[in-house]
Design a protein around this motif. Structure first.
Motif, PDB file in Angstrom:
ATOM      1  N   GLY A  32       0.854  -1.168   0.000  1.00 53.99           N
ATOM      2  CA  GLY A  32       0.000   0.000   0.000  1.00 53.99           C
ATOM      3  C   GLY A  32       0.893   1.221   0.000  1.00 53.99           C
ATOM      4  O   GLY A  32       1.702   1.404   0.915  1.00 53.99           O
ATOM      5  N   ALA A  33       0.792   2.048  -1.062  1.00 53.64           N
ATOM      6  CA  ALA A  33       1.750   3.147  -1.229  1.00 53.64           C
ATOM      7  C   ALA A  33       1.041   4.479  -1.416  1.00 53.64           C
ATOM      8  O   ALA A  33       1.486   5.315  -2.196  1.00 53.64           O
ATOM      9  N   GLY A  34      -0.046   4.680  -0.693  1.00 53.80           N
ATOM     10  CA  GLY A  34      -0.717   5.967  -0.708  1.00 53.80           C
ATOM     11  C   GLY A  34      -0.018   6.946   0.221  1.00 53.80           C
ATOM     12  O   GLY A  34       1.198   6.862   0.432  1.00 53.80           O
ATOM     13  N   VAL A  35      -0.788   7.850   0.821  1.00 55.08           N
ATOM     14  CA  VAL A  35      -0.195   8.874   1.680  1.00 55.08           C
ATOM     15  C   VAL A  35       0.523   8.241   2.872  1.00 55.08           C
ATOM     16  O   VAL A  35       1.664   8.602   3.193  1.00 55.08           O
ATOM     17  N   ILE A  36      -0.139   7.284   3.542  1.00 55.88           N
ATOM     18  CA  ILE A  36       0.482   6.648   4.715  1.00 55.88           C
ATOM     19  C   ILE A  36       1.557   5.661   4.304  1.00 55.88           C
ATOM     20  O   ILE A  36       2.689   5.700   4.810  1.00 55.88           O
ATOM     21  N   GLY A  37       1.247   4.764   3.390  1.00 56.58           N
ATOM     22  CA  GLY A  37       2.237   3.786   2.951  1.00 56.58           C
ATOM     23  C   GLY A  37       3.454   4.439   2.332  1.00 56.58           C
ATOM     24  O   GLY A  37       4.594   4.037   2.584  1.00 56.58           O
ATOM     25  N   GLY A  38       3.220   5.479   1.520  1.00 56.85           N
ATOM     26  CA  GLY A  38       4.337   6.197   0.929  1.00 56.85           C
ATOM     27  C   GLY A  38       5.165   6.919   1.979  1.00 56.85           C
ATOM     28  O   GLY A  38       6.392   7.011   1.869  1.00 56.85           O
ATOM     29  N   GLY A  39       4.498   7.425   3.014  1.00 58.40           N
ATOM     30  CA  GLY A  39       5.220   8.045   4.111  1.00 58.40           C
ATOM     31  C   GLY A  39       6.109   7.054   4.845  1.00 58.40           C
ATOM     32  O   GLY A  39       7.235   7.386   5.244  1.00 58.40           O
ATOM     33  N   TRP A  40       5.603   5.844   5.027  1.00 58.43           N
ATOM     34  CA  TRP A  40       6.424   4.788   5.631  1.00 58.43           C
ATOM     35  C   TRP A  40       7.639   4.488   4.745  1.00 58.43           C
ATOM     36  O   TRP A  40       8.765   4.303   5.254  1.00 58.43           O
ATOM     37  N   VAL A  41       7.424   4.404   3.439  1.00 55.69           N
ATOM     38  CA  VAL A  41       8.538   4.138   2.522  1.00 55.69           C
ATOM     39  C   VAL A  41       9.626   5.193   2.699  1.00 55.69           C
ATOM     40  O   VAL A  41      10.815   4.878   2.829  1.00 55.69           O
ATOM     41  N   ALA A  42       9.222   6.458   2.714  1.00 56.56           N
ATOM     42  CA  ALA A  42      10.191   7.540   2.877  1.00 56.56           C
ATOM     43  C   ALA A  42      10.937   7.411   4.198  1.00 56.56           C
ATOM     44  O   ALA A  42      12.168   7.609   4.259  1.00 56.56           O
ATOM     45  N   HIS A  43      10.208   7.093   5.264  1.00 54.83           N
ATOM     46  CA  HIS A  43      10.853   6.967   6.578  1.00 54.83           C
ATOM     47  C   HIS A  43      11.881   5.846   6.580  1.00 54.83           C
ATOM     48  O   HIS A  43      13.027   6.039   7.029  1.00 54.83           O
ATOM     49  N   PHE A  44      11.491   4.672   6.098  1.00 55.14           N
ATOM     50  CA  PHE A  44      12.411   3.530   6.149  1.00 55.14           C
ATOM     51  C   PHE A  44      13.631   3.766   5.254  1.00 55.14           C
ATOM     52  O   PHE A  44      14.755   3.390   5.614  1.00 55.14           O
ATOM     53  N   LEU A  45      13.444   4.385   4.096  1.00 54.04           N
ATOM     54  CA  LEU A  45      14.585   4.707   3.243  1.00 54.04           C
ATOM     55  C   LEU A  45      15.533   5.658   3.968  1.00 54.04           C
ATOM     56  O   LEU A  45      16.762   5.493   3.919  1.00 54.04           O
ATOM     57  N   ALA A  46      14.982   6.667   4.642  1.00 53.19           N
ATOM     58  CA  ALA A  46      15.809   7.643   5.352  1.00 53.19           C
ATOM     59  C   ALA A  46      16.563   7.007   6.509  1.00 53.19           C
ATOM     60  O   ALA A  46      17.613   7.515   6.924  1.00 53.19           O
ATOM     61  N   ARG A  47      16.037   5.912   7.050  1.00 53.98           N
ATOM     62  CA  ARG A  47      16.714   5.229   8.148  1.00 53.98           C
ATOM     63  C   ARG A  47      17.699   4.186   7.650  1.00 53.98           C
ATOM     64  O   ARG A  47      18.281   3.436   8.437  1.00 53.98           O
ATOM     65  N   GLY A  48      17.890   4.083   6.323  1.00 49.64           N
ATOM     66  CA  GLY A  48      18.922   3.214   5.782  1.00 49.64           C
ATOM     67  C   GLY A  48      18.477   1.820   5.416  1.00 49.64           C
ATOM     68  O   GLY A  48      19.327   0.957   5.135  1.00 49.64           O
ATOM     69  N   TYR A  49      17.196   1.560   5.387  1.00 53.36           N
ATOM     70  CA  TYR A  49      16.700   0.238   5.021  1.00 53.36           C
ATOM     71  C   TYR A  49      16.565   0.103   3.506  1.00 53.36           C
ATOM     72  O   TYR A  49      16.397   1.098   2.783  1.00 53.36           O
ATOM     73  N   ASP A  50      16.601  -1.138   3.032  1.00 54.68           N
ATOM     74  CA  ASP A  50      16.133  -1.462   1.685  1.00 54.68           C
ATOM     75  C   ASP A  50      14.620  -1.622   1.783  1.00 54.68           C
ATOM     76  O   ASP A  50      14.117  -2.281   2.709  1.00 54.68           O
ATOM     77  N   VAL A  51      13.906  -1.048   0.829  1.00 56.73           N
ATOM     78  CA  VAL A  51      12.447  -1.073   0.874  1.00 56.73           C
ATOM     79  C   VAL A  51      11.906  -1.602  -0.441  1.00 56.73           C
ATOM     80  O   VAL A  51      12.305  -1.154  -1.522  1.00 56.73           O
ATOM     81  N   THR A  52      10.999  -2.560  -0.323  1.00 57.44           N
ATOM     82  CA  THR A  52      10.240  -3.036  -1.482  1.00 57.44           C
ATOM     83  C   THR A  52       8.792  -2.648  -1.265  1.00 57.44           C
ATOM     84  O   THR A  52       8.223  -2.936  -0.210  1.00 57.44           O
ATOM     85  N   ALA A  53       8.221  -1.980  -2.252  1.00 58.48           N
ATOM     86  CA  ALA A  53       6.841  -1.497  -2.127  1.00 58.48           C
ATOM     87  C   ALA A  53       5.958  -2.148  -3.182  1.00 58.48           C
ATOM     88  O   ALA A  53       6.422  -2.528  -4.274  1.00 58.48           O
ATOM     89  N   TRP A  54       4.679  -2.253  -2.845  1.00 57.14           N
ATOM     90  CA  TRP A  54       3.691  -2.738  -3.812  1.00 57.14           C
ATOM     91  C   TRP A  54       2.367  -2.046  -3.559  1.00 57.14           C
ATOM     92  O   TRP A  54       1.968  -1.847  -2.401  1.00 57.14           O
ATOM     93  N   ASP A  55       1.708  -1.665  -4.636  1.00 63.78           N
ATOM     94  CA  ASP A  55       0.377  -1.063  -4.589  1.00 63.78           C
ATOM     95  C   ASP A  55      -0.311  -1.415  -5.902  1.00 63.78           C
ATOM     96  O   ASP A  55       0.310  -1.323  -6.967  1.00 63.78           O
ATOM     97  N   PRO A  56      -1.594  -1.808  -5.857  1.00 63.99           N
ATOM     98  CA  PRO A  56      -2.270  -2.242  -7.086  1.00 63.99           C
ATOM     99  C   PRO A  56      -2.635  -1.118  -8.041  1.00 63.99           C
ATOM    100  O   PRO A  56      -2.995  -1.383  -9.189  1.00 63.99           O
ATOM    101  N   ALA A  57      -2.557   0.134  -7.620  1.00 62.04           N
ATOM    102  CA  ALA A  57      -2.938   1.243  -8.495  1.00 62.04           C
ATOM    103  C   ALA A  57      -1.996   1.318  -9.693  1.00 62.04           C
ATOM    104  O   ALA A  57      -0.782   1.136  -9.551  1.00 62.04           O
ATOM    105  N   PRO A  58      -2.516   1.581 -10.898  1.00 60.56           N
ATOM    106  CA  PRO A  58      -1.676   1.575 -12.096  1.00 60.56           C
ATOM    107  C   PRO A  58      -0.582   2.638 -12.083  1.00 60.56           C
ATOM    108  O   PRO A  58       0.473   2.451 -12.687  1.00 60.56           O
ATOM    109  N   ASP A  59      -0.798   3.765 -11.417  1.00 57.95           N
ATOM    110  CA  ASP A  59       0.213   4.826 -11.375  1.00 57.95           C
ATOM    111  C   ASP A  59       0.897   4.905 -10.011  1.00 57.95           C
ATOM    112  O   ASP A  59       1.446   5.938  -9.637  1.00 57.95           O
ATOM    113  N   ALA A  60       0.877   3.796  -9.269  1.00 57.15           N
ATOM    114  CA  ALA A  60       1.376   3.810  -7.892  1.00 57.15           C
ATOM    115  C   ALA A  60       2.853   4.185  -7.820  1.00 57.15           C
ATOM    116  O   ALA A  60       3.258   4.962  -6.947  1.00 57.15           O
TER     117      ALA A  60
END
Length: 336
Positions: A32-60
């Motif tokens: 899930g990569a909407g406002v909340i999921g995308g915010g989590w992605v940004a946080h984990f990347l900033a903390r040095g993690y590798d992040v794999t994301a998935w969202d079913p929306a075509p323009d996700a």
């Protein structure tokens, strides 16, 4: 960012054998990569993690990378962890690919109970054993969401606050069928990832902070509906009033100080009778078209020509300055 003092319940828990140790997590899956999921992605990347994301929306992927790019200057000002990079983001084509090598999973799908149940069951089936799966739900108890999962013991709530890359708090809770070790593992992982954690002993509707937010929100809607205050008045009353105190200490200690040297006891003795005064209307007002239109128009007026992107940037930098001014930044160093 510093964490609040741990409660006895939080410090007593330790991850059960079989779970991935929190400090060894290197790859996080964000589903899930909407406002909340995308915010989590940004946080984990900033903390040095590798992040794999998935969202079913075509323009996700396009929307996700735009969100991360917009948040990155703010995150850089806070201090990036060693090795932090937007290049460590991978967007998977399927849910199964996203979690195939995950060591922690953060689910951030829309707030629909049926959807949450089905998605958590799918995640449980596809995620390697020993990996905790956390839901960003803002209101559903895990007991209600874990009903169809084959292994509900590793499903927990990890409730963040928008934007997750900036607001430190995460509320962690298990369900009736959640292993206590999974709750502890999630709490320790979030702490290792730079979050401030409340580990809840009991499931309550809306958790803690949302319950408090909801009370304020209902009062605000009543005042708009009754023509007692405008949207601008309501926002100003918090940003220039109690919100300044709440940035330093919560409402309970704030009220205790209202009692002077007598503290909360004197405050309750003096102001307790006002609890019976008709100041509040905590039943939600009817959200009819008139109220709906008034709130939307009021927000447009309060924005005063600023776009959503402008307002997001203004909010983010404002929060950074509050965190800096109150000494809650970790000096720009990562926690891993």
């Amino acid at each position: 960012m510093t964490s609040p003092e741990k409660t006895p319940a939080a410090t007593a828990l330790s991850p059960a054998p079989g779970f991935v140790p929190p400090e060894s997590v290197r790859r996080v899956a964000c589903v899930g990569a909407g406002v909340i999921g995308g915010g989590w992605v940004a946080h984990f990347l900033a903390r040095g993690y590798d992040v794999t994301a998935w969202d079913p929306a075509p323009d996700a992927e396009r929307r996700l990378r735009r969100l991360v790019d917009a948040a990155w200057p703010t995150l850089a000002s806070l201090g990036l962890a060693e090795g932090a990079s937007r290049d460590r983001l991978t967007v998977a084509e399927t849910l199964e690919q996203a979690v195939s090598d995950a060591e922690f999973v953060q689910e951030s799908a829309p707030e629909n109970l049926g959807l949450k149940r089905d998605l958590l069951a799918r995640l449980d089936a596809a995620t390697p054993p020993g990996v905790v799966i956390a839901s960003s739900t803002s209101g559903y108890p895990m007991t209600e969401m874990q009903t169809t999962a084959a292994d509900p013991s590793r499903l927990v709530v990890g409730h963040p606050f928008n934007p997750p890359y900036l607001i430190p708090l995460v509320e962690v809770a298990g369900g009736e069928r959640t292993d206590a070790g999974a709750v502890a593992q999630a709490a320790r992982f979030y702490e290792a990832a730079g979050k401030s954690v409340i580990t809840m002993d009991n499931e309550i509707p809306g958790f803690i902070a949302n319950r408090l937010q909801e009370a304020l929100w209902r009062e605000a809607l009543h005042m708009v509906a009754n023509g007692e205050a405008t949207v601008r008045d309501i926002d100003l009353s918090i940003t220039e009033g109690p919100g300044l105190r709440w940035a330093v200490m919560g409402p309970m200690l704030t009220f205790a100080l209202a009692g002077g040297e007598g503290g909360m006891a004197h405050m309750l003795d003096h102001f307790g009778p006002s609890l019976k005064s008709p100041w509040t209307r905590l039943e939600a007002p009817e959200l009819d078209k008139e109220l709906y239109d008034a709130v939307v128009a009021g927000c447009d007026e309060a924005a005063d020509g600023r776009s959503i992107a402008d307002l997001v940037a203004e909010r983010d930098w404002g929060v950074v300055e509050v965190l800096r001014a109150t000494g809650r930044l970790a000096g720009g160093e990562g926690t891993r």
